[in-house]
Scaffold this motif. Sequence first.
Motif, mmCIF file in Angstrom:
data_model
loop_
_atom_site.group_PDB
_atom_site.id
_atom_site.type_symbol
_atom_site.label_atom_id
_atom_site.label_comp_id
_atom_site.label_asym_id
_atom_site.label_seq_id
_atom_site.Cartn_x
_atom_site.Cartn_y
_atom_site.Cartn_z
ATOM 1 N N THR A 184 17.820 -77.195 -114.464
ATOM 2 C CA THR A 184 18.586 -77.463 -113.351
ATOM 3 C C THR A 184 17.546 -77.593 -112.217
ATOM 4 N N GLY A 185 17.854 -78.715 -111.318
ATOM 5 C CA GLY A 185 16.868 -78.850 -110.152
ATOM 6 C C GLY A 185 15.376 -79.350 -110.515
ATOM 7 N N ALA A 186 15.797 -80.231 -111.360
ATOM 8 C CA ALA A 186 14.771 -80.815 -112.451
ATOM 9 C C ALA A 186 13.414 -81.386 -111.535
ATOM 10 N N THR A 187 13.799 -82.105 -110.644
ATOM 11 C CA THR A 187 12.569 -83.108 -109.945
ATOM 12 C C THR A 187 11.971 -81.927 -109.078
ATOM 13 N N ALA A 234 17.581 -82.601 -118.262
ATOM 14 C CA ALA A 234 17.161 -82.546 -117.141
ATOM 15 C C ALA A 234 18.377 -82.662 -116.166
ATOM 16 N N SER A 235 18.799 -81.869 -115.380
ATOM 17 C CA SER A 235 19.784 -81.933 -114.612
ATOM 18 C C SER A 235 19.392 -82.202 -113.089
ATOM 19 N N THR A 236 19.682 -83.515 -112.345
ATOM 20 C CA THR A 236 19.118 -83.962 -111.168
ATOM 21 C C THR A 236 20.088 -84.386 -110.278
ATOM 22 N N GLY A 237 19.815 -84.264 -108.798
ATOM 23 C CA GLY A 237 20.629 -85.010 -107.862
ATOM 24 C C GLY A 237 19.802 -86.436 -107.481
ATOM 25 N N LYS A 238 18.701 -86.431 -108.082
ATOM 26 C CA LYS A 238 17.995 -87.645 -107.644
ATOM 27 C C LYS A 238 18.084 -88.689 -108.884
ATOM 28 N N THR A 239 19.145 -89.278 -109.098
ATOM 29 C CA THR A 239 19.452 -90.062 -110.316
ATOM 30 C C THR A 239 18.546 -91.335 -110.478
ATOM 31 N N ASP A 252 23.529 -86.041 -113.996
ATOM 32 C CA ASP A 252 23.764 -85.828 -112.621
ATOM 33 C C ASP A 252 24.197 -84.271 -112.335
ATOM 34 N N ARG A 253 23.470 -83.880 -111.213
ATOM 35 C CA ARG A 253 23.671 -82.309 -111.206
ATOM 36 C C ARG A 253 25.235 -82.388 -110.683
ATOM 37 N N ASN A 254 25.915 -83.245 -110.158
ATOM 38 C CA ASN A 254 27.271 -83.146 -109.756
ATOM 39 C C ASN A 254 28.314 -82.578 -110.999
ATOM 40 N N ASP A 301 17.341 -72.225 -114.563
ATOM 41 C CA ASP A 301 18.214 -72.728 -113.522
ATOM 42 C C ASP A 301 17.429 -72.154 -112.147
ATOM 43 N N SER A 302 17.255 -73.364 -111.524
ATOM 44 C CA SER A 302 16.788 -73.024 -109.993
ATOM 45 C C SER A 302 17.796 -73.075 -108.766
ATOM 46 N N VAL A 303 18.960 -73.508 -109.482
ATOM 47 C CA VAL A 303 20.034 -73.776 -108.306
ATOM 48 C C VAL A 303 20.805 -72.551 -107.961
ATOM 49 N N VAL A 308 16.107 -68.622 -111.741
ATOM 50 C CA VAL A 308 14.765 -68.568 -110.900
ATOM 51 C C VAL A 308 15.335 -68.781 -109.365
ATOM 52 N N GLY A 309 16.307 -69.627 -109.344
ATOM 53 C CA GLY A 309 16.552 -69.923 -107.763
ATOM 54 C C GLY A 309 17.728 -69.942 -106.982
ATOM 55 N N LEU A 310 17.847 -70.410 -105.999
ATOM 56 C CA LEU A 310 19.332 -70.067 -105.206
ATOM 57 C C LEU A 310 19.596 -71.396 -104.410
ATOM 58 N N SER A 367 9.134 -63.716 -109.957
ATOM 59 C CA SER A 367 7.679 -63.889 -109.859
ATOM 60 C C SER A 367 6.709 -63.174 -108.995
ATOM 61 N N ALA A 368 7.221 -62.822 -107.960
ATOM 62 C CA ALA A 368 6.482 -61.944 -106.866
ATOM 63 C C ALA A 368 6.109 -60.536 -107.212
ATOM 64 N N THR A 369 6.951 -60.027 -108.023
ATOM 65 C CA THR A 369 6.468 -58.325 -108.390
ATOM 66 C C THR A 369 6.355 -58.345 -109.711
HETATM 67 N N1 LIG Z 1 12.634 -66.096 -108.837
HETATM 68 C C1 LIG Z 1 11.131 -66.418 -108.365
HETATM 69 O O1 LIG Z 1 10.290 -65.619 -108.917
HETATM 70 C C2 LIG Z 1 10.991 -67.889 -107.756
HETATM 71 C C3 LIG Z 1 10.213 -68.582 -107.870
HETATM 72 C C4 LIG Z 1 9.816 -69.777 -107.246
HETATM 73 C C5 LIG Z 1 10.754 -70.426 -106.925
HETATM 74 N N2 LIG Z 1 12.130 -69.891 -106.950
HETATM 75 C C6 LIG Z 1 13.372 -70.283 -106.264
HETATM 76 O O2 LIG Z 1 13.515 -71.244 -106.967
HETATM 77 C C7 LIG Z 1 14.323 -72.386 -106.309
HETATM 78 C C8 LIG Z 1 13.476 -73.696 -106.419
HETATM 79 O O3 LIG Z 1 12.151 -73.655 -105.850
HETATM 80 P P1 LIG Z 1 11.376 -74.824 -105.946
HETATM 81 O O4 LIG Z 1 9.901 -74.231 -105.257
HETATM 82 O O5 LIG Z 1 11.258 -75.511 -107.149
HETATM 83 O O6 LIG Z 1 12.055 -75.823 -104.770
HETATM 84 P P2 LIG Z 1 11.994 -77.389 -104.770
HETATM 85 O O7 LIG Z 1 10.821 -78.076 -105.013
HETATM 86 O O8 LIG Z 1 12.583 -77.628 -103.470
HETATM 87 O O9 LIG Z 1 13.175 -77.671 -106.005
HETATM 88 C C9 LIG Z 1 14.449 -77.428 -105.826
HETATM 89 C C10 LIG Z 1 15.173 -78.635 -106.462
HETATM 90 O O10 LIG Z 1 16.245 -78.182 -106.575
HETATM 91 C C11 LIG Z 1 17.443 -79.305 -106.473
HETATM 92 N N3 LIG Z 1 18.271 -78.953 -105.200
HETATM 93 C C12 LIG Z 1 18.087 -79.051 -104.065
HETATM 94 N N4 LIG Z 1 19.231 -78.640 -103.264
HETATM 95 C C13 LIG Z 1 20.088 -78.467 -104.207
HETATM 96 C C14 LIG Z 1 21.711 -78.079 -104.018
HETATM 97 N N5 LIG Z 1 22.124 -77.886 -102.619
HETATM 98 N N6 LIG Z 1 22.446 -78.047 -105.065
HETATM 99 C C15 LIG Z 1 21.863 -78.522 -106.374
HETATM 100 N N7 LIG Z 1 20.499 -78.639 -106.514
HETATM 101 C C16 LIG Z 1 19.722 -78.738 -105.500
HETATM 102 C C17 LIG Z 1 16.701 -80.445 -106.267
HETATM 103 O O11 LIG Z 1 16.294 -81.134 -107.402
HETATM 104 P P3 LIG Z 1 17.059 -82.295 -107.929
HETATM 105 O O12 LIG Z 1 17.098 -83.371 -106.805
HETATM 106 O O13 LIG Z 1 16.370 -82.668 -109.163
HETATM 107 O O14 LIG Z 1 18.529 -81.785 -108.301
HETATM 108 C C18 LIG Z 1 14.986 -79.880 -105.599
HETATM 109 O O15 LIG Z 1 14.296 -80.642 -105.632
HETATM 110 C C19 LIG Z 1 14.235 -71.973 -104.746
HETATM 111 O O16 LIG Z 1 15.338 -71.188 -104.601
HETATM 112 C C20 LIG Z 1 13.204 -70.802 -104.663
HETATM 113 O O17 LIG Z 1 13.312 -69.963 -103.867
HETATM 114 C C21 LIG Z 1 12.246 -68.437 -107.222
#
Ligand SMILES: NC(=O)c1ccc[n+]([C@@H]2O[C@H](COP(=O)([O-])OP(=O)(O)OC[C@H]3O[C@@H](n4cnc5c(N)ncnc54)[C@H](OP(=O)(O)O)[C@@H]3O)[C@@H](O)[C@H]2O)c1
Length: 330
Positions: free
Chosen positions: A155-158, A178-183, A199-201, A221-223, A244-246, A271-273
């Motif tokens: 998810t958040g594939a781009t 790959a799920s993306t909002g940037k189709t 499509d991420r929707n 999952d980054s989302v 991974v993400g939020l 990844s931080a610790t």
């Molecule tokens: N846990 C860890 O150790 C760790 C490490 C690195 C990053 N992170 C977290 O992982 C996340 C992604 O980091 P990143 O650096 O890859 O950020 P990024 O480059 O901004 O990528 C996030 C992607 O998620 C999608 N997205 C953005 N807003 C969204 C929304 N409201 N709903 C659904 N999808 C959305 C978009 O991709 P599409 O348009 O393709 O959908 C965007 O390009 C962040 O939350 C970051 O804090 C965590």
Amino acid sequence: MTKAYLLNKTEQNVSGEVVELPFGDLPPEKLEVAVLYSSFNYKDAMVVRGIGGLVKNYPHVPGIDLVGTVLNSTDDKFHPGDKIIATGWHLGERFWGGFSTRANINPEFAIALPSNISPRTAMALGTAGLSAMLAVMALEKNGLRSNHDLPVLVTGATGGVGSVATLLLSKLGYAVVASTGKTNEVKYLEALGAKEIIDRNELLEPSARPLEKQSWSAAIDSVGGATLSHVISRLALGGSVACVGLVGGTQFSSSIYPLLLRGVNILGIDSATVPNSTRILAWDRLASLDLAVPLEKISRIAGLDEISTLTETILAGKQKGRIIVDPNLG
Ligand SMILES: NC(=O)c1ccc[n+]([C@@H]2O[C@H](COP(=O)([O-])OP(=O)(O)OC[C@H]3O[C@@H](n4cnc5c(N)ncnc54)[C@H](OP(=O)(O)O)[C@@H]3O)[C@@H](O)[C@H]2O)c1
């Protein structure tokens, strides 16, 4: 003097500017590093905008990643001339980070840069790449296999993590959805190896039942948020999601049934610790995968003067690929 992107906080807001600082203004630490590159991650944008209370003390130099050459070390592990990589450990949050031509850091934050990866490629990966590899390793430890009938979802594939995750999984022989909002970025994702783009929707739809049709063998999952809730209901028997993400929200809800009736695993990635022993394994594996050429295509170099614009882009969800920050530019 060192050139740095310095944040200051007033009662109203946090603001940043490129400044020249005397070396003596850098915090005293055992490892003095000439920074070659940093990178720009979602967390950097949070720090630059003062979101989430990540920084306690100002003035502050952000940059959660850096790669550089050791200038001086009072720690036995490192010597002048060594190339090191430092990511996480609250670098750029509690401690001054990589958006600077020179950084003084705790040696415990650094590991040797593997000899078979260039500083530039290392920062095209950065925290995003390390996290993607840690996610792959966590999924593998929990039974991920490339001959599964079902593909792996990213998810958040781009985005940064999503792009590298798609690339890594494809390189390792997994079929990726790959799920993306940037189709309009179908070609970009196909070039990374994605076999199917959705499509991420679709993933924002609340699941009607606790157990939906099994769709993916695993997911990165980054989302988070509603997306994660949806993903859990569609994982295959024994499948895992590496969280991974939020960017889509910090709360999720799930029925317990996917966990009890399909043995689904929810795996946290930090990844931080993560201990340095695991980082070394992850970086060695990244270095072994010959990623320089594909990473060159999905990354670009930016100077410190672009930090403010990059922050707006990433917080608006418009980031595509990876940004390498070169503090020596300009
Ligand atoms: N846990 C860890 O150790 C760790 C490490 C690195 C990053 N992170 C977290 O992982 C996340 C992604 O980091 P990143 O650096 O890859 O950020 P990024 O480059 O901004 O990528 C996030 C992607 O998620 C999608 N997205 C953005 N807003 C969204 C929304 N409201 N709903 C659904 N999808 C959305 C978009 O991709 P599409 O348009 O393709 O959908 C965007 O390009 C962040 O939350 C970051 O804090 C965590």
